[in-house]
Design a protein around this motif. Structure first.
Motif, PDB file in Angstrom:
ATOM      1  N   SER A  83       0.810  -1.222   0.000  1.00 23.51           N
ATOM      2  CA  SER A  83       0.000   0.000   0.000  1.00 23.51           C
ATOM      3  C   SER A  83       0.843   1.272   0.000  1.00 23.51           C
ATOM      4  N   ILE A  84       2.172   1.155   0.064  1.00 17.93           N
ATOM      5  CA  ILE A  84       3.036   2.332   0.146  1.00 17.93           C
ATOM      6  C   ILE A  84       3.030   3.089  -1.182  1.00 17.93           C
ATOM      7  N   GLN A  85       2.923   4.415  -1.079  1.00 16.95           N
ATOM      8  CA  GLN A  85       3.032   5.274  -2.254  1.00 16.95           C
ATOM      9  C   GLN A  85       4.154   6.285  -2.038  1.00 16.95           C
ATOM     10  N   THR A  86       4.439   7.044  -3.059  1.00 21.98           N
ATOM     11  CA  THR A  86       5.585   7.950  -2.990  1.00 21.98           C
ATOM     12  C   THR A  86       5.286   9.246  -2.257  1.00 21.98           C
ATOM     13  N   ALA A  87       4.001   9.557  -2.016  1.00 21.70           N
ATOM     14  CA  ALA A  87       3.617  10.797  -1.353  1.00 21.70           C
ATOM     15  C   ALA A  87       4.263  11.987  -2.076  1.00 21.70           C
ATOM     16  N   HIS A  88       4.801  12.965  -1.312  1.00 21.60           N
ATOM     17  CA  HIS A  88       5.393  14.145  -1.947  1.00 21.60           C
ATOM     18  C   HIS A  88       6.797  13.878  -2.476  1.00 21.60           C
ATOM     19  N   LEU A  89       7.277  12.616  -2.352  1.00 20.10           N
ATOM     20  CA  LEU A  89       8.587  12.255  -2.896  1.00 20.10           C
ATOM     21  C   LEU A  89       8.498  11.792  -4.348  1.00 20.10           C
ATOM     22  N   TRP A  90       7.318  11.950  -4.946  1.00 20.60           N
ATOM     23  CA  TRP A  90       7.126  11.487  -6.319  1.00 20.60           C
ATOM     24  C   TRP A  90       8.136  12.130  -7.274  1.00 20.60           C
ATOM     25  N   PHE A  91       8.534  13.375  -6.996  1.00 21.99           N
ATOM     26  CA  PHE A  91       9.449  14.054  -7.921  1.00 21.99           C
ATOM     27  C   PHE A  91      10.801  13.351  -7.970  1.00 21.99           C
ATOM     28  N   LEU A  92      11.231  12.772  -6.850  1.00 26.69           N
ATOM     29  CA  LEU A  92      12.481  12.002  -6.859  1.00 26.69           C
ATOM     30  C   LEU A  92      12.342  10.754  -7.708  1.00 26.69           C
ATOM     31  N   TYR A  93      11.193  10.114  -7.583  1.00 28.23           N
ATOM     32  CA  TYR A  93      10.940   8.884  -8.333  1.00 28.23           C
ATOM     33  C   TYR A  93      11.005   9.154  -9.837  1.00 28.23           C
ATOM     34  N   TYR A  94      10.345  10.233 -10.270  1.00 29.75           N
ATOM     35  CA  TYR A  94      10.330  10.526 -11.711  1.00 29.75           C
ATOM     36  C   TYR A  94      11.674  11.098 -12.179  1.00 29.75           C
ATOM     37  N   LEU A  95      12.393  11.798 -11.309  1.00 28.30           N
ATOM     38  CA  LEU A  95      13.737  12.238 -11.681  1.00 28.30           C
ATOM     39  C   LEU A  95      14.649  11.047 -11.943  1.00 28.30           C
ATOM     40  N   ILE A  96      14.518  10.023 -11.114  1.00 23.91           N
ATOM     41  CA  ILE A  96      15.303   8.803 -11.320  1.00 23.91           C
ATOM     42  C   ILE A  96      14.970   8.181 -12.673  1.00 23.91           C
ATOM     43  N   LEU A  97      13.670   8.120 -12.996  1.00 18.05           N
ATOM     44  CA  LEU A  97      13.249   7.560 -14.283  1.00 18.05           C
ATOM     45  C   LEU A  97      13.782   8.386 -15.449  1.00 18.05           C
ATOM     46  N   TYR A  98      13.735   9.717 -15.324  1.00 18.78           N
ATOM     47  CA  TYR A  98      14.222  10.580 -16.403  1.00 18.78           C
ATOM     48  C   TYR A  98      15.731  10.431 -16.595  1.00 18.78           C
ATOM     49  N   CYS A  99      16.450  10.339 -15.489  1.00 18.01           N
ATOM     50  CA  CYS A  99      17.908  10.174 -15.595  1.00 18.01           C
ATOM     51  C   CYS A  99      18.261   8.866 -16.293  1.00 18.01           C
ATOM     52  N   LEU A 100      17.556   7.794 -15.934  1.00 18.89           N
ATOM     53  CA  LEU A 100      17.781   6.514 -16.600  1.00 18.89           C
ATOM     54  C   LEU A 100      17.479   6.614 -18.089  1.00 18.89           C
ATOM     55  N   THR A 101      16.383   7.265 -18.419  1.00 18.88           N
ATOM     56  CA  THR A 101      15.957   7.373 -19.815  1.00 18.88           C
ATOM     57  C   THR A 101      16.969   8.137 -20.657  1.00 18.88           C
ATOM     58  N   VAL A 102      17.346   9.335 -20.187  1.00 13.38           N
ATOM     59  CA  VAL A 102      18.217  10.176 -21.015  1.00 13.38           C
ATOM     60  C   VAL A 102      19.628   9.596 -21.113  1.00 13.38           C
ATOM     61  N   VAL A 103      20.098   8.951 -20.052  1.00 15.69           N
ATOM     62  CA  VAL A 103      21.433   8.357 -20.116  1.00 15.69           C
ATOM     63  C   VAL A 103      21.460   7.227 -21.137  1.00 15.69           C
ATOM     64  N   LEU A 104      20.431   6.392 -21.122  1.00 17.97           N
ATOM     65  CA  LEU A 104      20.359   5.303 -22.090  1.00 17.97           C
ATOM     66  C   LEU A 104      20.244   5.842 -23.514  1.00 17.97           C
ATOM     67  N   LEU A 105      19.402   6.848 -23.707  1.00 13.87           N
ATOM     68  CA  LEU A 105      19.228   7.438 -25.037  1.00 13.87           C
ATOM     69  C   LEU A 105      20.516   8.109 -25.505  1.00 13.87           C
ATOM     70  N   ALA A 106      21.127   8.897 -24.605  1.00 15.90           N
ATOM     71  CA  ALA A 106      22.359   9.606 -24.981  1.00 15.90           C
ATOM     72  C   ALA A 106      23.470   8.621 -25.327  1.00 15.90           C
ATOM     73  N   TYR A 107      23.580   7.557 -24.550  1.00 19.14           N
ATOM     74  CA  TYR A 107      24.618   6.563 -24.799  1.00 19.14           C
ATOM     75  C   TYR A 107      24.405   5.882 -26.159  1.00 19.14           C
ATOM     76  N   CYS A 108      23.147   5.517 -26.430  1.00 13.96           N
ATOM     77  CA  CYS A 108      22.842   4.844 -27.707  1.00 13.96           C
ATOM     78  C   CYS A 108      23.061   5.776 -28.889  1.00 13.96           C
ATOM     79  N   ILE A 109      22.655   7.034 -28.742  1.00 11.77           N
ATOM     80  CA  ILE A 109      22.813   7.994 -29.838  1.00 11.77           C
ATOM     81  C   ILE A 109      24.296   8.244 -30.116  1.00 11.77           C
ATOM     82  N   GLU A 110      25.084   8.422 -29.032  1.00 10.38           N
ATOM     83  CA  GLU A 110      26.516   8.672 -29.222  1.00 10.38           C
ATOM     84  C   GLU A 110      27.228   7.469 -29.839  1.00 10.38           C
ATOM     85  N   LYS A 111      26.726   6.265 -29.552  1.00 12.83           N
ATOM     86  CA  LYS A 111      27.385   5.052 -30.053  1.00 12.83           C
ATOM     87  C   LYS A 111      26.996   4.751 -31.498  1.00 12.83           C
TER      88      LYS A 111
END
Length: 393
Positions: free
Chosen positions: A142-170
């Motif tokens: 039942s646990i949710q992120t509460a007001h920490l949701w922005f950290l959760y989505y920042l983590i997702l965005y960092c993963l996304t852009v790093v993977l995309l940037a790495y693939c594009i550069e390669k």
């Protein structure tokens, strides 16, 4: 974070202000009037004012879009200046570990405060015991992120852009310069806020909403993720033209004037939308207009606010640096404090604005003092900021 050459102090200040505005927006939510004929967030039923609906909506329009834009810029800075290894290490220590700790410690505090509020509203004498029992009954599912949701989505965005940037550069090394070239051309156009608002408008249209509500589930909300990803990507691409950021300053008065005018138009339309006497067809038309207004309003605010800070706050400041260091801790613990102090005021017949200011001042006092004496020069400060700092006072 290590100091970097040609540090943009304005971006540190923006990030700090956007984080600290979380106290204002969450305190305002507690005293908003139920003007849209829907169930309100936890609020004092005897102390409400539409002024807090306007204040909360005003901050909500620009706060997280600007925050994610700045976060995207800093993420790109670390990636391109220090490499993917340093970025991963930085994001683990600045986002992942604090998020895990926040779920383990801050979320139970949030559950306690919500139940304490409910018990205070019901005027029960054993409110502390009942609120604590609710914490003990928390189930992992039942646990949710509460007001920490922005950290959760920042983590997702960092993963996304790093993977995309790495693939594009390669695989597509030439694509990076092409992206920066076309982004720079759009960025310098006089109508840049209107152009960048188009993908935001598309997201809102698909989501069918003119109010972007926070997503607290651990299951990512695709529409919500995409909406803020646009701003994160915007900040990331801004790093590619970091030498041209003064362009933000050129039309600050115009951008902010348009933003305020559009915000006024939004509330005129909201007044019509909330009228229960209007036809379903007119309500649908109002919703379409509100979606369009929100998309353009957000980007005029984003350009105007970034330009405003670059123009007036792009210089080192001891106060700004102190608040920047403390803003992380202050935001993490502010939400339980806001609700707890509001609960204590339920029994008192005070003007709503007095209660709002009392909650704000009490929250700021407790969070700042706790940061200065319990966090700043302790292992908690090192855990959040990467190092211990001497107390500010």
């Amino acid at each position: 974070m290590e100091p970097v050459k040609d540090r943009i102090y304005a971006f540190d200040a923006i990030r700090t202000v956007m984080v600290l505005l979380g106290i204002v927006i969450h305190a305002s939510m507690l005293y908003q009037a139920n003007i849209f004929h829907e169930a309100s967030f936890f609020s004092d039923p005897k102390s409400q004012s539409p002024a807090f609906n306007v204040l909360g909506d005003f901050i909500h329009i620009f706060r997280m879009p600007v925050f994610f834009s700045i976060s995207g810029f800093f993420t790109a800075l670390i990636y391109f200046e220090r490499g993917v290894g340093k970025l991963v290490a930085n994001r683990l220590h600045r986002l992942v570990y604090p998020f895990i700790a926040g779920i383990a410690v801050i979320v139970p505090m949030h559950v306690f405060s919500l139940n304490f509020f409910a018990m205070s509203l019901a005027k029960l004498g054993n409110r502390y015991a009942v609120a604590w029992s609710a914490v003990c009954d928390i189930r992992l599912a039942s646990i949710q992120t509460a007001h920490l949701w922005f950290l959760y989505y920042l983590i997702l965005y960092c993963l996304t852009v790093v993977l995309l940037a790495y693939c594009i550069e390669k695989w597509f090394p030439a694509a990076k310069n092409q992206w920066i070239h076309w982004f720079g051309r759009l960025f310098h156009k006089p109508a840049a806020p209107l152009l960048f608002a188009i993908p935001t408008l598309a997201c809102l249209w698909i989501m069918d909403t003119f109010e972007v509500e926070a997503a607290h589930s651990f299951l990512p909300d695709l529409g919500f993720y995409t909406y803020y990803a646009v701003f994160f990507l915007f900040g990331w691409l801004c790093y590619g033209i970091k030498g041209q950021l003064l362009r933000f300053e050129r039309q600050v008065p115009i951008y902010l004037l348009f933003a305020i005018v559009l915000f006024g138009a939004r509330w005129c339309c909201l007044e019509m939308y909330r009228d229960i006497g209007i036809s379903a067809e007119l309500k649908k038309q109002c919703q379409a207009v509100l979606i369009i207004l929100l998309a353009f309003n957000t980007w005029f605010f984003t350009f105007g606010i970034i330009g405003f800070f670059l123009k007036f706050f792009n210089k080192p400041s001891r106060v700004s640096r102190y608040l920047s260091d403390g803003s992380y801790w202050i935001y993490l613990i502010h939400m339980p404090m806001v609700i707890y102090f509001q609960s204590l005021l339920l029994a008192y017949d005070l003007p709503v604005f007095v209660k709002f200011l009392a909650v704000m001042l009490a929250t700021v006092l407790v969070t700042v003092l706790s940061y200065n004496y319990l966090v700043r020069n302790t292992f908690i400060g090192k855990f959040l900021n990467g190092r211990r700092y001497p107390r500010g006072f």
